[in-house]
Design a protein around this motif. Structure first.
Motif, PDB file in Angstrom:
ATOM      1  N   PRO A  95      48.816  34.504  43.403  1.00  0.00           N
ATOM      2  CA  PRO A  95      47.403  34.104  43.316  1.00  0.00           C
ATOM      3  C   PRO A  95      46.480  35.048  44.092  1.00  0.00           C
ATOM      4  CG  PRO A  95      48.585  32.650  44.809  1.00  0.00           C
ATOM      5  CD  PRO A  95      49.608  33.530  44.178  1.00  0.00           C
ATOM      6  N   LEU A  96      47.061  35.884  44.975  1.00  0.00           N
ATOM      7  CA  LEU A  96      46.238  36.786  45.776  1.00  0.00           C
ATOM      8  C   LEU A  96      45.500  37.793  44.891  1.00  0.00           C
ATOM      9  CD1 LEU A  96      48.607  37.531  48.818  1.00  0.00           C
ATOM     10  CD2 LEU A  96      46.556  36.090  48.779  1.00  0.00           C
ATOM     11  N   ASN A  97      46.129  38.227  43.784  1.00  0.00           N
ATOM     12  CA  ASN A  97      45.466  39.150  42.852  1.00  0.00           C
ATOM     13  C   ASN A  97      44.187  38.527  42.310  1.00  0.00           C
ATOM     14  OD1 ASN A  97      47.338  41.596  42.355  1.00  0.00           O
ATOM     15  ND2 ASN A  97      48.736  39.863  42.147  1.00  0.00           N
ATOM     16  N   PHE A  98      44.316  37.271  41.887  1.00  0.00           N
ATOM     17  CA  PHE A  98      43.171  36.574  41.289  1.00  0.00           C
ATOM     18  C   PHE A  98      42.070  36.350  42.325  1.00  0.00           C
ATOM     19  CE2 PHE A  98      41.001  32.661  39.884  1.00  0.00           C
ATOM     20  CZ  PHE A  98      40.574  33.088  38.637  1.00  0.00           C
ATOM     21  N   VAL A  99      42.453  35.924  43.539  1.00  0.00           N
ATOM     22  CA  VAL A  99      41.465  35.658  44.595  1.00  0.00           C
ATOM     23  C   VAL A  99      40.731  36.939  44.969  1.00  0.00           C
ATOM     24  CG1 VAL A  99      41.172  34.957  46.999  1.00  0.00           C
ATOM     25  CG2 VAL A  99      42.720  33.676  45.509  1.00  0.00           C
ATOM     26  N   LEU A 100      41.480  38.015  45.139  1.00  0.00           N
ATOM     27  CA  LEU A 100      40.893  39.293  45.532  1.00  0.00           C
ATOM     28  C   LEU A 100      39.958  39.825  44.437  1.00  0.00           C
ATOM     29  CD1 LEU A 100      41.220  41.168  48.033  1.00  0.00           C
ATOM     30  CD2 LEU A 100      42.861  42.490  46.680  1.00  0.00           C
ATOM     31  N   GLY A 101      40.439  39.805  43.168  1.00  0.00           N
ATOM     32  CA  GLY A 101      39.640  40.310  42.052  1.00  0.00           C
ATOM     33  C   GLY A 101      38.373  39.507  41.845  1.00  0.00           C
ATOM     34  N   CYS A 102      38.491  38.174  41.852  1.00  0.00           N
ATOM     35  CA  CYS A 102      37.318  37.318  41.604  1.00  0.00           C
ATOM     36  C   CYS A 102      36.295  37.424  42.736  1.00  0.00           C
ATOM     37  CB  CYS A 102      37.754  35.867  41.425  1.00  0.00           C
ATOM     38  SG  CYS A 102      38.558  35.555  39.849  1.00  0.00           S
ATOM     39  N   SER A 103      36.768  37.560  43.968  1.00  0.00           N
ATOM     40  CA  SER A 103      35.850  37.659  45.108  1.00  0.00           C
ATOM     41  C   SER A 103      34.951  38.879  44.977  1.00  0.00           C
ATOM     42  CB  SER A 103      36.642  37.731  46.417  1.00  0.00           C
ATOM     43  OG  SER A 103      37.436  36.580  46.586  1.00  0.00           O
ATOM     44  N   PHE A 104      35.558  40.014  44.670  1.00  0.00           N
ATOM     45  CA  PHE A 104      34.767  41.236  44.563  1.00  0.00           C
ATOM     46  C   PHE A 104      33.983  41.288  43.258  1.00  0.00           C
ATOM     47  CE2 PHE A 104      37.517  42.571  48.025  1.00  0.00           C
ATOM     48  CZ  PHE A 104      36.617  43.242  48.837  1.00  0.00           C
ATOM     49  N   LEU A 105      34.468  40.601  42.210  1.00  0.00           N
ATOM     50  CA  LEU A 105      33.683  40.517  40.962  1.00  0.00           C
ATOM     51  C   LEU A 105      32.385  39.759  41.218  1.00  0.00           C
ATOM     52  CD1 LEU A 105      33.323  40.885  37.904  1.00  0.00           C
ATOM     53  CD2 LEU A 105      34.700  38.814  37.568  1.00  0.00           C
ATOM     54  N   ILE A 106      32.475  38.663  41.966  1.00  0.00           N
ATOM     55  CA  ILE A 106      31.271  37.895  42.330  1.00  0.00           C
ATOM     56  C   ILE A 106      30.322  38.752  43.161  1.00  0.00           C
ATOM     57  CG2 ILE A 106      30.440  35.922  43.683  1.00  0.00           C
ATOM     58  CD1 ILE A 106      33.092  34.503  42.843  1.00  0.00           C
ATOM     59  N   PHE A 107      30.898  39.530  44.096  1.00  0.00           N
ATOM     60  CA  PHE A 107      30.076  40.417  44.934  1.00  0.00           C
ATOM     61  C   PHE A 107      29.335  41.449  44.077  1.00  0.00           C
ATOM     62  CE2 PHE A 107      30.116  44.664  46.974  1.00  0.00           C
ATOM     63  CZ  PHE A 107      29.085  44.457  47.889  1.00  0.00           C
ATOM     64  N   ILE A 108      30.021  42.072  43.129  1.00  0.00           N
ATOM     65  CA  ILE A 108      29.388  43.093  42.268  1.00  0.00           C
ATOM     66  C   ILE A 108      28.279  42.480  41.419  1.00  0.00           C
ATOM     67  CG2 ILE A 108      29.788  44.683  40.345  1.00  0.00           C
ATOM     68  CD1 ILE A 108      32.640  45.080  41.463  1.00  0.00           C
ATOM     69  N   LEU A 109      28.550  41.292  40.861  1.00  0.00           N
ATOM     70  CA  LEU A 109      27.544  40.626  40.028  1.00  0.00           C
ATOM     71  C   LEU A 109      26.332  40.191  40.850  1.00  0.00           C
ATOM     72  CD1 LEU A 109      29.849  38.482  37.695  1.00  0.00           C
ATOM     73  CD2 LEU A 109      28.676  40.609  37.139  1.00  0.00           C
ATOM     74  N   MET A 110      26.567  39.778  42.089  1.00  0.00           N
ATOM     75  CA  MET A 110      25.451  39.392  42.964  1.00  0.00           C
ATOM     76  C   MET A 110      24.565  40.602  43.286  1.00  0.00           C
ATOM     77  SD  MET A 110      27.142  36.719  45.680  1.00  0.00           S
ATOM     78  CE  MET A 110      25.699  36.768  46.724  1.00  0.00           C
ATOM     79  N   THR A 111      25.186  41.754  43.558  1.00  0.00           N
ATOM     80  CA  THR A 111      24.397  42.958  43.842  1.00  0.00           C
ATOM     81  C   THR A 111      23.600  43.391  42.616  1.00  0.00           C
ATOM     82  OG1 THR A 111      26.264  44.400  43.252  1.00  0.00           O
ATOM     83  CG2 THR A 111      26.014  43.784  45.580  1.00  0.00           C
ATOM     84  N   ARG A 112      24.173  43.185  41.447  1.00  0.00           N
ATOM     85  CA  ARG A 112      23.449  43.521  40.209  1.00  0.00           C
ATOM     86  C   ARG A 112      22.233  42.614  40.047  1.00  0.00           C
ATOM     87  NH1 ARG A 112      27.167  44.383  35.205  1.00  0.00           N
ATOM     88  NH2 ARG A 112      27.727  46.107  36.585  1.00  0.00           N
ATOM     89  N   PHE A 113      22.397  41.330  40.372  1.00  0.00           N
ATOM     90  CA  PHE A 113      21.281  40.377  40.297  1.00  0.00           C
ATOM     91  C   PHE A 113      20.170  40.772  41.268  1.00  0.00           C
ATOM     92  CE2 PHE A 113      19.230  36.479  41.875  1.00  0.00           C
ATOM     93  CZ  PHE A 113      18.711  35.985  40.682  1.00  0.00           C
ATOM     94  N   ILE A 114      20.559  41.173  42.478  1.00  0.00           N
ATOM     95  CA  ILE A 114      19.569  41.595  43.487  1.00  0.00           C
ATOM     96  C   ILE A 114      18.845  42.855  43.007  1.00  0.00           C
ATOM     97  CG2 ILE A 114      19.304  42.481  45.846  1.00  0.00           C
ATOM     98  CD1 ILE A 114      21.732  40.672  46.593  1.00  0.00           C
ATOM     99  N   GLY A 115      19.603  43.802  42.435  1.00  0.00           N
ATOM    100  CA  GLY A 115      19.004  45.044  41.950  1.00  0.00           C
ATOM    101  C   GLY A 115      18.013  44.820  40.834  1.00  0.00           C
ATOM    102  N   ARG A 116      18.258  43.839  39.966  1.00  0.00           N
ATOM    103  CA  ARG A 116      17.326  43.540  38.871  1.00  0.00           C
ATOM    104  C   ARG A 116      16.074  42.833  39.384  1.00  0.00           C
ATOM    105  NH1 ARG A 116      21.571  41.319  34.264  1.00  0.00           N
ATOM    106  NH2 ARG A 116      22.376  43.380  33.632  1.00  0.00           N
ATOM    107  N   LYS A 117      16.259  41.973  40.393  1.00  0.00           N
ATOM    108  CA  LYS A 117      15.113  41.237  40.930  1.00  0.00           C
ATOM    109  C   LYS A 117      14.187  42.131  41.755  1.00  0.00           C
ATOM    110  CE  LYS A 117      15.677  36.992  39.465  1.00  0.00           C
ATOM    111  NZ  LYS A 117      14.622  36.320  38.649  1.00  0.00           N
ATOM    112  N   ASN A 118      14.783  43.080  42.458  1.00  0.00           N
ATOM    113  CA  ASN A 118      13.997  43.973  43.321  1.00  0.00           C
ATOM    114  C   ASN A 118      14.386  45.416  43.007  1.00  0.00           C
ATOM    115  OD1 ASN A 118      12.657  45.354  45.364  1.00  0.00           O
ATOM    116  ND2 ASN A 118      13.035  43.739  46.878  1.00  0.00           N
ATOM    117  N   LYS A 119      13.494  46.144  42.358  1.00  0.00           N
ATOM    118  CA  LYS A 119      13.780  47.505  41.917  1.00  0.00           C
ATOM    119  C   LYS A 119      14.049  48.454  43.086  1.00  0.00           C
ATOM    120  CE  LYS A 119      13.302  46.581  37.552  1.00  0.00           C
ATOM    121  NZ  LYS A 119      14.490  46.575  36.677  1.00  0.00           N
ATOM    122  N   LYS A 120      13.588  48.099  44.291  1.00  0.00           N
ATOM    123  CA  LYS A 120      13.827  48.964  45.451  1.00  0.00           C
ATOM    124  C   LYS A 120      15.316  49.040  45.789  1.00  0.00           C
ATOM    125  CE  LYS A 120       9.322  48.133  47.632  1.00  0.00           C
ATOM    126  NZ  LYS A 120       8.624  47.587  48.828  1.00  0.00           N
TER     127      LYS A 120
END
Length: 648
Positions: free
Chosen positions: A246-271
């Motif tokens: 299960p460590l593969n899934f936990v590790l992959g999903c954690s960083f997938l959420i992190f990448i998607l969150m940064t993308r959301f921040i980048g779209r909301k604030n162009k800076k």
């Protein structure tokens, strides 16, 4: 009739006859051979006029500038631009490095080959490309094509060396085809993958790629080589019967959420546009450190392991150009498919950003540049590279000025290959899967699919059929469906062209379709028909003839008191006619005569009237039945009717 009006009518009739003469007495149009010779002569004379006052060295330099645009803009390059290109290139590299490793994994190649593909092709493109914004490297869709098509011929797990050789050979052929398309201006060939087909193909490929990443995300050791959704899901469900970490899934999903969150921040604030760009690299660095420090690879976390650094090694000796004809044929077929898909994606992306920046993208130069970069890439351990939408968007947002940003990116990747590859030994495969998954939403354009549905239902069928073909069949089945349905659409339009009944728009001398313009009025005793096809040929001539006769019968049945005496065919849309089309007009003329109806032709184009004269159809109809405009034909019919009444 007032006798004082006779001279005026005679003048009008004389002018109309003169205009008919313009149609019938026009010079012979140039034949195909003459057109070809004229085109060659004009190109030679234009080249001569440009170069007659230049020395041989200047002529050679002008030619080189055409092939290598960097010689033109490079002389005007300023240091102020380099600052922006440097920042854009470094930002691009931070996204490119983890993506390239992930895409190599998707292509079933060792991770270093993804990085090799992000070094040599961008250098070549920077010298030959015409786009300021396009970021070059491996992409998800082409990586899937490589693994799906070549995986059926050679299993990468059983014989990785033979698989790699086939990849390089297919890349060589892809580059060759692309270069040929550019040299001979054959770019129209990629248009057989229509926009609707590409939308469906990208969406289907994105779902397949996403499902295949479950292998890395869950940590499955043995997985199917097939790409259809049924086989992939079956492989996933079977994996649940085997022990998984299960460590593969936990590790992959954690960083997938992190990448998607940064993308959301980048779209909301162009800076913060740089945040989603560097998020994949941050994920790789941190996840690698976590695995190294905790020794998670000893507890079931799958890692990259094999990672060879250094400069791009030569792969000339690995090309299968001296192998059996079947191997070369398969490699050429795969190369052609990859060439078309890669070109379609790159030119679509390049043109989109060129229109935003207000410059023109030369399609033929782009094809030649991509062909050369893939040919050289195949000789330096690279697989098929093209323009990436996600990386191009990052490059644009980072403020790139020229393709120097590609050079900066390539140098950064090259330094990473030299210095940091040993550090990537512990990179978990789950992170590479999460990086690829984070890039997939950009390939599924639901908004565009809805727009296609609203605008053109047949185009949506092409889009949806391609999507289903990729999803439930295979990549090649999806592409084949797209091309076949597109061809069928063109054939149906050609074989069954529409025709229009024309009427006069009140207050004007314009004649328009009475269905589109209900206020347009038909003229008593006349039927005016326009053919909406550029060609009257063997494929549609009989269909058009039968359609006209059927309509004539219906018109006569509806208006028993005032039957149709003259049928006027508007040929303004018909630019070519063959012998079958001429025979259909002759048969129509005979059928009309038997019904007591005359045939008149209006607005014939140059090549059409020339062939009608050669076939003697003009003599059979009579010179008085060919007119420059529909209005002339109507006036002639009324004059003839009035003359008949006066004689009575």
């Amino acid at each position: 009739m007032d006798e004082t009006q006779h001279p005026q009518l005679e003048v009008i009739s004389h002018e109309r006859t003169e205009r008919t003469g313009w149609v019938l007495d026009s010079p012979e149009p140039p034949n195909l051979f003459h057109q070809l010779i004229t085109s060659i002569k004009s190109k030679i004379s234009s080249l001569h006029s440009k170069n007659k006052n230049q020395s041989t060295a200047n002529v050679a330099f002008s030619f080189l500038k055409g092939v290598f645009p960097i010689l033109e803009w490079g002389r005007k390059y300023k240091a102020t631009k380099f600052k922006n290109d440097l920042m854009a290139g470094l930002t691009l590299a931070s996204l490119c490095i983890p993506q390239s490793i992930g895409y190599a994994n998707l292509a079933k190649l060792d991770p270093q080959y993804g990085l090799y593909t992000s070094v040599v092709p961008p250098f070549i493109y920077a010298m030959m490309g015409s786009s300021k914004d396009l970021a070059i490297g491996p992409v998800a869709v082409v990586s899937l094509l490589i693994s799906a098509l070549i995986g059926k011929i050679v299993d990468p797990l059983v014989d990785p060396v033979a698989y790699r050789k086939m990849v390089f050979t297919a890349t060589f052929f892809a580059g060759t085809f692309q270069a040929v398309f550019g040299l001979f201006r054959l770019g129209f060939l990629i248009d057989f993958l229509s926009h609707a087909a590409l939308v469906g193909f990208m969406a289907g490929a994105a779902l397949i790629i996403g499902l295949q990443q479950l292998k890395g995300l869950i940590g499955i050791s043995h997985f199917t080589n097939k790409t259809d959704v049924v086989s992939v899901l079956e492989a996933v469900f079977k994996s649940f019967h085997t022990p998984l970490s299960p460590l593969n899934f936990v590790l992959g999903c954690s960083f997938l959420i992190f990448i998607l969150m940064t993308r959301f921040i980048g779209r909301k604030n162009k800076k913060f546009f740089w945040l989603p760009a560097i998020a994949p690299l941050i994920s790789v660095v941190f996840s690698t450190l976590i695995v190294y420090l905790t020794r998670a690879d000893k507890h079931g976390v799958n890692i990259v392991k094999h990672f060879k650094g250094g400069l791009n090694p030569s792969s000339v000796h690995e090309l299968l150009l001296k192998s059996s004809s079947s191997d070369i044929g398969e490699a050429a077929k795969i190369g052609l498919i990859c060439a078309c898909v890669a070109l379609t994606e790159a030119i679509a992306v390049g043109r989109s950003f060129a229109s935003i920046r207000g410059y023109r993208l030369d399609g033929n130069k782009e094809m030649l540049a991509m062909g050369c970069m893939n040919i050289v890439g195949s000789l330096t351990s690279c697989y098929v590279a093209t323009g990436s939408f996600s990386r191009t968007a990052v490059n644009f947002s980072a403020g790139c000025e020229t393709v120097v940003s590609n050079i900066v990116m390539a140098i950064t990747v090259l330094i990473s290959l030299q210095l940091f590859t040993k550090l990537l030994y512990y990179t978990p495969l789950a992170i590479l899967a999460s990086i690829i998954l984070s890039a997939l939403p950009g390939l599924i354009d639901v908004h565009e699919a809805r727009r296609i549905w609203k605008v053109d239902k047949l185009d949506f069928i092409i889009c949806f059929a391609t999507f289903l073909g990729v999803l439930f069949g295979s990549v090649e089945i999806g592409l084949l469906l797209a091309v076949c349905i597109s061809f069928m659409k063109v054939l149906v339009t050609s074989i069954r062209p529409s025709t229009e009944v024309l009427g006069r728009v009140p207050g004007t001398n314009s004649f328009c379709d009475v269905k589109q313009y209900p206020m347009a009025t038909k003229i008593s005793g006349l039927l005016i028909k326009r053919i909406n096809s550029p060609s009257l040929c063997f494929a549609n001539a009989n269909f058009i003839r039968e359609k006209i006769l059927k309509l004539l019968t219906e018109e006569n049945e509806e208006n028993t008191k005032d039957s149709i005496h003259v049928l006027i065919i508007d040929l303004s849309n018909v630019v070519s006619i063959d012998t079958s089309g001429i025979i259909a007009l002759e048969e129509l003329h005979k059928e009309l005569l038997s019904r007591g109806t005359e045939l008149a032709l209006a607005s014939p184009r140059w090549h059409v009237i020339s062939k009608l004269k050669l076939a003697k159809l003009v003599d059979k109809l009579g010179r008085g039945r060919i007119f420059l405009t529909v209005e002339d034909a109507i006036e002639a019919c009324f004059d003839s009717k009035m003359s008949t009444l006066n004689s009575c």
